[in-house]
Scaffold this motif. Structure first.
Motif, PDB file in Angstrom:
ATOM      1  N   LEU B 274       1.022  -1.049   0.051  1.00  0.00           N
ATOM      2  CA  LEU B 274      -0.032   0.111   0.170  1.00  0.00           C
ATOM      3  C   LEU B 274       0.909   1.364   0.026  1.00  0.00           C
ATOM      4  O   LEU B 274       0.715   2.144  -0.705  1.00  0.00           O
ATOM      5  CB  LEU B 274      -0.956  -0.054   1.288  1.00  0.00           C
ATOM      6  CG  LEU B 274      -1.834   1.140   1.373  1.00  0.00           C
ATOM      7  CD1 LEU B 274      -2.826   1.111   0.055  1.00  0.00           C
ATOM      8  CD2 LEU B 274      -2.649   1.010   2.652  1.00  0.00           C
ATOM      9  N   TYR B 275       1.802   1.386   0.888  1.00  0.00           N
ATOM     10  CA  TYR B 275       2.538   2.603   0.981  1.00  0.00           C
ATOM     11  C   TYR B 275       3.406   2.550  -0.019  1.00  0.00           C
ATOM     12  O   TYR B 275       4.069   3.614  -0.500  1.00  0.00           O
ATOM     13  CB  TYR B 275       3.239   2.734   2.475  1.00  0.00           C
ATOM     14  CG  TYR B 275       2.279   2.832   3.457  1.00  0.00           C
ATOM     15  CD1 TYR B 275       1.263   4.095   3.518  1.00  0.00           C
ATOM     16  CD2 TYR B 275       1.963   1.817   4.540  1.00  0.00           C
ATOM     17  CE1 TYR B 275       0.440   4.334   4.452  1.00  0.00           C
ATOM     18  CE2 TYR B 275       1.063   2.151   5.327  1.00  0.00           C
ATOM     19  CZ  TYR B 275      -0.009   3.138   5.385  1.00  0.00           C
ATOM     20  OH  TYR B 275      -0.797   3.256   6.284  1.00  0.00           O
ATOM     21  N   GLY B 276       4.136   1.435  -0.596  1.00  0.00           N
ATOM     22  CA  GLY B 276       5.010   1.358  -1.650  1.00  0.00           C
ATOM     23  C   GLY B 276       4.276   2.109  -3.012  1.00  0.00           C
ATOM     24  O   GLY B 276       4.761   2.768  -3.614  1.00  0.00           O
ATOM     25  N   ALA B 277       2.942   1.658  -3.182  1.00  0.00           N
ATOM     26  CA  ALA B 277       2.233   2.139  -4.154  1.00  0.00           C
ATOM     27  C   ALA B 277       2.146   3.620  -4.281  1.00  0.00           C
ATOM     28  O   ALA B 277       2.330   4.110  -5.316  1.00  0.00           O
ATOM     29  CB  ALA B 277       0.697   1.199  -4.191  1.00  0.00           C
ATOM     30  N   ILE B 278       1.577   4.009  -3.106  1.00  0.00           N
ATOM     31  CA  ILE B 278       1.252   5.486  -2.956  1.00  0.00           C
ATOM     32  C   ILE B 278       2.706   6.232  -3.307  1.00  0.00           C
ATOM     33  O   ILE B 278       2.693   6.985  -3.874  1.00  0.00           O
ATOM     34  CB  ILE B 278       0.675   5.725  -1.439  1.00  0.00           C
ATOM     35  CG1 ILE B 278      -0.562   5.184  -1.463  1.00  0.00           C
ATOM     36  CG2 ILE B 278       0.598   7.084  -1.236  1.00  0.00           C
ATOM     37  CD1 ILE B 278      -1.334   5.236  -0.116  1.00  0.00           C
ATOM     38  N   LEU B 279       3.761   5.679  -2.722  1.00  0.00           N
ATOM     39  CA  LEU B 279       4.955   6.597  -2.809  1.00  0.00           C
ATOM     40  C   LEU B 279       5.548   6.254  -4.299  1.00  0.00           C
ATOM     41  O   LEU B 279       5.975   7.392  -4.928  1.00  0.00           O
ATOM     42  CB  LEU B 279       6.316   5.901  -1.833  1.00  0.00           C
ATOM     43  CG  LEU B 279       6.094   6.205  -0.508  1.00  0.00           C
ATOM     44  CD1 LEU B 279       6.918   5.568   0.536  1.00  0.00           C
ATOM     45  CD2 LEU B 279       6.448   7.894  -0.513  1.00  0.00           C
ATOM     46  N   THR B 280       5.097   5.254  -5.088  1.00  0.00           N
ATOM     47  CA  THR B 280       5.568   4.897  -6.425  1.00  0.00           C
ATOM     48  C   THR B 280       4.588   6.052  -7.149  1.00  0.00           C
ATOM     49  O   THR B 280       5.333   6.801  -8.152  1.00  0.00           O
ATOM     50  CB  THR B 280       5.059   3.487  -6.924  1.00  0.00           C
ATOM     51  OG1 THR B 280       5.737   2.587  -5.903  1.00  0.00           O
ATOM     52  CG2 THR B 280       5.681   3.094  -8.383  1.00  0.00           C
TER      53      THR B 280
END
Lengths: 119, 493
Positions: B274-280
């Motif tokens: 989730l946080y990886g996706a948002i930062l990506t």
């Protein structure tokens, strides 16, 4: 035996990471080679280290004897070694080519594809 | 045996095209013909899967889970079909762009080797084979990246090769651990054997290793640096092919592995995703805003769009998964088209540096309109395909009241419009810095045709979104309830 193998794997990863962080392209590729050997040892260890008979089927029988070793992890490692060897060769050739074209093996100086904004 | 063709055709093509490369004209058209054959195989496969549900084939007559399994559910089949579409588009485009020397250095053969790797990865039912197909794809992409032999390519390839090999090793270690835990490599079998063992440390370690590996292949934050370093360096044909397929194979592998083998509701995995996706999403779009080179802007936008797809996976509801799958399809078409247009624009204006280009709207209005379709679609303007893709993801976020994801998804959409209008203003609207006569030549037909075809496809996906959403819904159900998939592989017991 597992402990020794685990420590060896750790050592290879540590040495590989050290080489890869040095900023020199040749060292980086040698580090990758160490790392790929570590990955092979991980498969080897995960496949269990046991004393066992060779996984050969005696004549006239349909399956190996009781207590035969599991050949699959070795088969996986062999595949991985072959693939890794091919990739390693390509990486070495590329490194030579890049050194020849760019005049440096220091990765911080390789900025032709991504030039700095101010230059 | 219908499952074998999408792998056999490009493999045979790669071999033949390599052997025949002395005859340049033959190889060019041969490459297109094999791509059309692949597309046809994709259509037949999709048709079968739509009618009969997931299909599987055991190669060499060894029963699953011991032999090598090929399996296609609707997601795999649709991905193969779309690979065929992209293959036809880029091989036709390559008819004019790829010169004789690049052909002699194996460009056409490598394209098909890459396609074999991609289709193999979509169709395999065995995690070690997935690793092997990734390697086929990787080594072919290494070759494609350096065909041409410029300094820029050598530089880009060093970063591409160096970083992708780390991901590969993580993948291999993860597979080794999985085998150690479950004693099987068949993905359907793995799913059954890991039931109720998801929280075990060894399972989590292997999951995180695979997450790292596929995340790096998909260009997720913070392991995306290989992509903007290399995608703008090779020929446009090559970078369009890469942009359409390579990162999407990573996303496909994430979707497959984290629904079939691992549970998504393990908090560690879900929060990384989730946080990886948002930062990506955010880092990709900000990176794009800082660039002034046509293909580099597009490269950073791949990263930000990958974030949307992974966000759909991370939210893990059926609605979000539907969004992710729809996004996957829409994005492949749109992104490939934008890269092809970047190549046509470079041919007309002589550069990809935004400040050295201009005047295309006045000189080539058709190309300008064709740019607007995928550009608006990428930014998510209705009624184009990108609007529905973003709508589905944002709607899923709203249902969960996950405000952070919703705000990120909407904000990144706005910044995408900023980048696309920057390209529009610089390349198309403003006069060319060297005067109006600097825009040279016409867009050759083999370049124009794939651009028009992909633009029409974008319009069709947007205007007839209902049909595509319904199909994606079936694919989502198969992904989230993999019983039919497992039964197709292991038989009904």
């Amino acid at each position: 035996m597992e402990t020794v193998l685990a420590m060896l794997t750790g050592l290879l990863v540590a040495a590989g990471a050290y080489l890869m962080l040095s900023g020199n392209l040749v060292r980086y590729i040698l580090g990758l080679a160490l790392l790929s050997n570590a990955a092979n040892l991980v498969i080897f260890g995960a496949g269990r280290l046991t004393k066992a008979n060779p996984p050969l089927i005696p004549e006239g029988m349909k399956e190996p004897l009781e207590g035969a070793a599991n050949a699959l992890p070795q088969a996986l490692i062999l595949t991985a070694i072959v693939i890794g060897f091919g990739l390693f060769c390509f990486a070495l050739a590329l490194a030579y080519r890049a050194y020849y074209a760019l005049g440096t093996a220091r990765m911080d100086s390789m900025r032709i594809a991504e030039p700095r904004e101010d230059s | 045996m219908i499952l074998v063709w999408p792998v056999i055709i490009p493999l045979a093509a790669a071999t033949l095209l390599l052997l025949l490369r002395k005859w340049d004209g033959l190889v060019r058209w041969g490459s297109v013909a094999f791509a059309v054959a692949l597309l046809f195989a994709g259509v037949v496969l999709l048709d079968t899967v739509l009618r009969d549900g997931p299909v599987a084939a055991q190669l060499g007559g060894w029963a699953a889970p011991f032999g090598i399994t090929l399996v296609a559910d609707l997601l795999s089949a649709a991905m193969v079909l779309i690979t065929g579409i992209v293959a036809v588009a880029v091989t036709i485009y390559g008819l004019t762009e790829i010169d004789r020397t690049e052909g002699w250095h194996g460009h056409h053969a490598l394209v098909h080797a890459l396609l074999a790797g991609v289709c193999g990865a979509f169709l395999t039912g065995d995690i070690f084979n997935l690793y092997v197909w990734f390697e086929v794809m990787l080594i072919a992409s290494f070759g494609l990246l350096v065909v041409g032999g410029t300094k820029k390519q050598a530089d880009g390839a060093v970063k591409y090769v160096g970083l992708n090999l780390i991901a590969t090793l993580a993948f291999l270690s993860g597979v080794g651990l999985l085998y150690g835990i479950a004693g099987t490599l068949n993905m359907a079998d793995l799913g059954l054997r890991l039931e109720g063992r998801q929280e075990e440390t060894a399972v989590l370690v292997s999951a995180v290793l695979l997450l790292f590996a596929f995340g790096a292949k998909a260009a997720m934050f913070p392991v995306f640096f290989w992509l903007p370093a290399s995608y703008h360096t090779p020929s446009v044909t090559t970078s369009a092919l890469f942009s359409a397929l390579l990162t999407k194979v990573g996303v496909y592998a994430l979707i497959r592995v984290f629904t079939l083998i691992y549970d998504l509701d393990v908090p560690l995995i879900q929060s990384i995703l989730l946080y990886g996706a948002i930062l990506t999403m955010v880092v990709g779009v900000l990176g794009a805003a800082a660039q002034n080179h046509f293909r580099r802007i597009l490269s950073f936008h791949i990263i930000s769009q990958i974030g949307y797809m992974v966000l759909g996976l991370a939210l893990a509801t059926p609605a979000a998964m539907l969004g992710a799958i729809f996004y996957l399809f829409h994005h492949i078409i749109v992104k490939a088209n934008l890269f092809l247009i970047a190549g046509a624009a470079r041919r007309m204006t002589g550069s990809e540096e935004l400040k050295l280009t201009g005047g295309l709207y006045a000189a080539r209005p058709l190309l300008a309109v064709l740019f607007l379709i995928p550009a608006f679609s990428l930014a998510g303007i209705p009624p184009l395909s990108g609007f529905w893709a973003k709508f589905l993801i944002v709607d899923a976020g709203l249902q969960l009241r996950d405000w952070l994801s919703v705000i990120a998804a909407l904000g990144v959409g706005l910044l995408t419009i900023y980048s696309m209008s920057k390209i529009w203003l610089e390349v198309f609207w403003k006069p060319h810095p060297d005067g109006p006569d600097a825009v040279m030549g016409k867009v050759p037909l083999p370049m124009l045709l794939p651009i028009i075809a992909l633009a029409i496809l974008t319009l069709v996906i947007g205007l007839a979104a209902g049909i595509f959403v319904d199909a994606a819904l079936v694919a989502t159900e198969q992904i989230l309830n993999p019983e039919a998939y497992i039964e197709a592989v292991l038989g009904a017991n």
